[in-house]
Design a protein around this motif. Structure first.
Motif, PDB file in Angstrom:
ATOM      1  N   ASN A 136     -63.750 -16.463  -5.343  1.00 20.16           N
ATOM      2  CA  ASN A 136     -63.070 -16.976  -6.534  1.00 20.16           C
ATOM      3  C   ASN A 136     -63.877 -18.122  -7.167  1.00 20.16           C
ATOM      4  O   ASN A 136     -64.836 -18.614  -6.582  1.00 20.16           O
ATOM      5  N   LYS A 137     -63.443 -18.515  -8.346  1.00 22.24           N
ATOM      6  CA  LYS A 137     -64.075 -19.596  -9.124  1.00 22.24           C
ATOM      7  C   LYS A 137     -65.478 -19.202  -9.593  1.00 22.24           C
ATOM      8  O   LYS A 137     -66.404 -20.032  -9.592  1.00 22.24           O
ATOM      9  N   ASP A 139     -66.359 -18.816 -12.428  1.00 23.54           N
ATOM     10  CA  ASP A 139     -66.699 -19.587 -13.641  1.00 23.54           C
ATOM     11  C   ASP A 139     -67.551 -20.804 -13.296  1.00 23.54           C
ATOM     12  O   ASP A 139     -68.164 -21.408 -14.174  1.00 23.54           O
ATOM     13  N   ALA A 168     -59.678 -17.371 -11.382  1.00 18.37           N
ATOM     14  CA  ALA A 168     -58.290 -17.555 -11.826  1.00 18.37           C
ATOM     15  C   ALA A 168     -58.296 -18.299 -13.157  1.00 18.37           C
ATOM     16  O   ALA A 168     -57.308 -18.295 -13.878  1.00 18.37           O
ATOM     17  N   SER A 192     -57.848 -24.535   2.069  1.00 15.43           N
ATOM     18  CA  SER A 192     -57.121 -25.143   0.961  1.00 15.43           C
ATOM     19  C   SER A 192     -58.036 -25.313  -0.245  1.00 15.43           C
ATOM     20  O   SER A 192     -59.201 -25.670  -0.099  1.00 15.43           O
ATOM     21  N   GLY A 193     -57.496 -25.025  -1.429  1.00 13.40           N
ATOM     22  CA  GLY A 193     -58.224 -25.310  -2.666  1.00 13.40           C
ATOM     23  C   GLY A 193     -59.064 -24.180  -3.220  1.00 13.40           C
ATOM     24  O   GLY A 193     -59.643 -24.312  -4.293  1.00 13.40           O
ATOM     25  N   GLY A 195     -58.012 -21.426  -4.352  1.00 18.18           N
ATOM     26  CA  GLY A 195     -57.334 -20.809  -5.502  1.00 18.18           C
ATOM     27  C   GLY A 195     -56.437 -19.625  -5.154  1.00 18.18           C
ATOM     28  O   GLY A 195     -56.209 -18.759  -5.993  1.00 18.18           O
ATOM     29  N   LYS A 196     -55.903 -19.610  -3.942  1.00 16.66           N
ATOM     30  CA  LYS A 196     -55.019 -18.496  -3.531  1.00 16.66           C
ATOM     31  C   LYS A 196     -53.794 -18.428  -4.431  1.00 16.66           C
ATOM     32  O   LYS A 196     -53.475 -17.376  -4.992  1.00 16.66           O
ATOM     33  N   SER A 197     -53.110 -19.561  -4.570  1.00 15.25           N
ATOM     34  CA  SER A 197     -51.892 -19.574  -5.384  1.00 15.25           C
ATOM     35  C   SER A 197     -52.236 -19.351  -6.852  1.00 15.25           C
ATOM     36  O   SER A 197     -51.517 -18.644  -7.566  1.00 15.25           O
ATOM     37  N   SER A 198     -53.356 -19.926  -7.315  1.00 20.38           N
ATOM     38  CA  SER A 198     -53.764 -19.742  -8.716  1.00 20.38           C
ATOM     39  C   SER A 198     -53.987 -18.263  -9.030  1.00 20.38           C
ATOM     40  O   SER A 198     -53.602 -17.780 -10.093  1.00 20.38           O
ATOM     41  N   GLY A 212     -52.607 -26.952  -6.585  1.00 21.89           N
ATOM     42  CA  GLY A 212     -52.935 -28.348  -6.276  1.00 21.89           C
ATOM     43  C   GLY A 212     -54.238 -28.806  -6.875  1.00 21.89           C
ATOM     44  O   GLY A 212     -54.980 -28.025  -7.472  1.00 21.89           O
ATOM     45  N   HIS A 223     -54.013 -29.170   0.337  1.00 26.04           N
ATOM     46  CA  HIS A 223     -52.928 -28.532   1.098  1.00 26.04           C
ATOM     47  C   HIS A 223     -51.619 -28.500   0.329  1.00 26.04           C
ATOM     48  O   HIS A 223     -50.611 -29.070   0.728  1.00 26.04           O
ATOM     49  N   THR A 224     -51.662 -27.801  -0.788  1.00 29.69           N
ATOM     50  CA  THR A 224     -50.526 -27.741  -1.699  1.00 29.69           C
ATOM     51  C   THR A 224     -49.456 -26.760  -1.226  1.00 29.69           C
ATOM     52  O   THR A 224     -48.277 -27.091  -1.203  1.00 29.69           O
ATOM     53  N   THR A 225     -49.866 -25.560  -0.869  1.00 30.36           N
ATOM     54  CA  THR A 225     -48.891 -24.587  -0.346  1.00 30.36           C
ATOM     55  C   THR A 225     -48.576 -24.985   1.087  1.00 30.36           C
ATOM     56  O   THR A 225     -49.485 -25.172   1.891  1.00 30.36           O
ATOM     57  N   GLY A 244     -53.360 -23.341   3.035  1.00 28.12           N
ATOM     58  CA  GLY A 244     -54.783 -23.390   3.374  1.00 28.12           C
ATOM     59  C   GLY A 244     -54.976 -23.730   4.847  1.00 28.12           C
ATOM     60  O   GLY A 244     -54.309 -24.607   5.382  1.00 28.12           O
TER      61      GLY A 244
HETATM   62  N1  LIG Z   1     -62.771 -23.622 -11.991  1.00 29.80           N
HETATM   63  C1  LIG Z   1     -61.822 -22.969 -11.331  1.00 29.80           C
HETATM   64  N2  LIG Z   1     -60.838 -23.652 -10.703  1.00 29.80           N
HETATM   65  C2  LIG Z   1     -59.907 -22.933 -10.033  1.00 29.80           C
HETATM   66  C3  LIG Z   1     -59.933 -21.522  -9.954  1.00 29.80           C
HETATM   67  N3  LIG Z   1     -58.894 -21.117  -9.188  1.00 29.80           N
HETATM   68  C4  LIG Z   1     -58.240 -22.225  -8.810  1.00 29.80           C
HETATM   69  N4  LIG Z   1     -58.847 -23.317  -9.306  1.00 29.80           N
HETATM   70  C5  LIG Z   1     -58.439 -24.730  -9.111  1.00 29.80           C
HETATM   71  O1  LIG Z   1     -58.519 -25.030  -7.731  1.00 29.80           O
HETATM   72  C6  LIG Z   1     -57.488 -25.939  -7.364  1.00 29.80           C
HETATM   73  C7  LIG Z   1     -56.708 -25.418  -6.177  1.00 29.80           C
HETATM   74  O2  LIG Z   1     -56.016 -24.246  -6.544  1.00 29.80           O
HETATM   75  P1  LIG Z   1     -54.795 -23.682  -5.673  1.00 29.80           P
HETATM   76  O3  LIG Z   1     -54.413 -22.380  -6.294  1.00 29.80           O
HETATM   77  O4  LIG Z   1     -53.749 -24.696  -5.492  1.00 29.80           O
HETATM   78  O5  LIG Z   1     -55.535 -23.419  -4.286  1.00 29.80           O
HETATM   79  P2  LIG Z   1     -54.913 -22.833  -2.924  1.00 29.80           P
HETATM   80  O6  LIG Z   1     -55.969 -21.967  -2.319  1.00 29.80           O
HETATM   81  O7  LIG Z   1     -53.601 -22.179  -3.196  1.00 29.80           O
HETATM   82  O8  LIG Z   1     -54.750 -24.155  -2.043  1.00 29.80           O
HETATM   83  P3  LIG Z   1     -53.666 -24.526  -0.872  1.00 29.80           P
HETATM   84  O9  LIG Z   1     -52.311 -24.119  -1.357  1.00 29.80           O
HETATM   85  O10 LIG Z   1     -53.826 -25.990  -0.718  1.00 29.80           O
HETATM   86  O11 LIG Z   1     -54.107 -23.756   0.330  1.00 29.80           O
HETATM   87  C8  LIG Z   1     -56.640 -26.139  -8.636  1.00 29.80           C
HETATM   88  O12 LIG Z   1     -57.059 -27.334  -9.248  1.00 29.80           O
HETATM   89  C9  LIG Z   1     -56.997 -24.944  -9.482  1.00 29.80           C
HETATM   90  O13 LIG Z   1     -56.855 -25.199 -10.856  1.00 29.80           O
HETATM   91  C10 LIG Z   1     -60.980 -20.830 -10.637  1.00 29.80           C
HETATM   92  O14 LIG Z   1     -61.110 -19.613 -10.632  1.00 29.80           O
HETATM   93  N5  LIG Z   1     -61.907 -21.611 -11.289  1.00 29.80           N
END
Ligand SMILES: Nc1nc2c(ncn2[C@@H]2O[C@H](COP(=O)(O)OP(=O)(O)OP(=O)(O)O)[C@@H](O)[C@H]2O)c(=O)[nH]1
Ligand SMILES: [Mg+2]
Ligand SMILES: [Zn+2]
Length: 320
Positions: A136-137, A139, A168, A192-193, A195-198, A212, A223-225, A244
């Motif tokens: 992911n990410k 971009d 995402a 964590s971080g 972008g799973k939830s995103s 988060g 560690h948002t979720t 995460g």
């Molecule tokens: N640039 C960019 N940022 C992203 C992308 N996907 C997620 N993010 C950012 O990454 C951060 C974490 O995203 P979450 O979706 O909360 O990540 P998570 O994996 O669910 O994290 P936990 O719940 O802590 O395990 C946020 O600030 C999002 O905006 C992406 O594809 N590109």
């Protein structure tokens, strides 16, 4: 039956969320908030959680429309890790009855962690669950990472695992992931971080999962979720979002068996000089030769040695 009590069940359903003392069970007549008898917790002292998200359960209704979980039906499979901290060494079940595990990684914040990917691939293979990788990410890919990302993508594709690139943020690859989720029950798992939830919010905007920030000091997630939950998808399937992971501790595995779960070792491991070869120091090891001739990637072999070491150390290591 994983657990059963004397009372007979009035209804059955699937545990879609667990917060420690309460469980949400999805039944044909809607969601029922349930508790579980303390006695259930005692049946297997080597497991930290007796009832987990994904479990099919029988419930007995209380007068106030809450329920009591009285049966936990046999699990088709489960994804497990070794518990850390206070409960180190015990089995912690993340989710049960799943068709597919998506290991989610990100290009940056946090960056790709192949050791983590390999641990999860081994555990998925051990429990006979199909697995794939999401990067992911995308971009955030800049010129200097292009070749590294291509390397990991080609490595895991070459081993037969599906690899998707997603963002995402821009939506790249999100439809491809949505299509793969389809009518299956899948789980997204990763640090964590990443972008799973995103990603899940992008696929199914109605979910409105909390997302988060990335910590400015560690450049990792925050560690948002905080709990595992299973969500219905409009494509007919279900997906579990998970918190995460800080580390992924191996369980249910012996050092001798580890090599069975590295798919590319299959064609070599029977040809080692010693039938009980652990492929780290023994003479006449075909795996080591295959690494030297670049038929097996050094990175995967290093992961193997790392995991072998963790398994030998037993309780002292949880695999960071
Ligand atoms: N640039 C960019 N940022 C992203 C992308 N996907 C997620 N993010 C950012 O990454 C951060 C974490 O995203 P979450 O979706 O909360 O990540 P998570 O994996 O669910 O994290 P936990 O719940 O802590 O395990 C946020 O600030 C999002 O905006 C992406 O594809 N590109
Ligand atoms: Mg999350
Ligand atoms: Zn060997």
């Amino acid at each position: 039956m994983v657990g059963q009590s004397k009372e007979s069940a009035d209804k059955s359903g699937t545990v879609i969320r667990s917060t420690g003392s309460w469980y949400e069970v999805l039944t044909d007549q809607g969601i029922v908030s349930c508790t579980v008898r303390g006695r259930f917790r005692l049946e297997r002292s080597d497991v930290t959680n007796p009832v987990v998200v994904g479990d099919r359960v029988g419930i007995r209704m209380n007068k106030d429309e809450t329920g009591l979980i009285v049966d936990v039906y046999e699990r088709r499979n489960r994804l497990t890790r070794r518990a850390a901290g206070r409960r180190v060494g015990k089995e912690h079940i993340i989710v049960s009855n799943i068709d597919f595990v998506w290991i989610i990684q990100s290009v940056l914040y946090p960056k790709i962690n192949p050791g983590f990917i390999d641990r999860l691939l081994v555990m998925a293979a051990l429990y006979d669950i199909e697995a794939g990788l999401v990067i992911n990410k995308t971009d955030l890919i800049e010129d200097e990472f292009v070749s590294a990302i291509e390397f990991w993508e080609e490595l895991y594709c070459g081993l037969g695992y599906p690899v998707l690139r997603t963002s995402a943020k821009t939506g790249e690859g999100v439809d491809a992931l949505a299509e793969r989720l389809g009518d299956l029950t899948s789980v997204v798992i990763g640090p964590s971080g990443v972008g799973k939830s995103s990603l899940l919010n992008r696929i199914e905007p109605g979910l409105q999962l909390r997302m988060g920030d990335i910590s400015k000091s560690t450049l990792k997630g925050t560690h948002t979720t905080t709990f595992v939950a299973l969500y219905p998808l409009s494509s007919g399937g279900f997906v579990a979002d998970t918190p995460g992971l800080r580390e992924y501790g191996l369980i249910d595995l012996t050092p001798e068996d580890l090599a069975h779960y590295f798919v590319e070792f299959d064609e070599y491991r029977h040809a080692c000089r010693y039938s009980n070869c652990t492929h780290d120091h023994e003479p006449g090891c075909r795996i080591v030769e295959a690494v030297e001739s670049e038929d097996i990637a050094t990175e995967r072999y290093e992961s193997y040695l790392n995991m072998l070491n963790s398994l030998r150390l037993g309780d002292k290591d949880v695999g960071r």
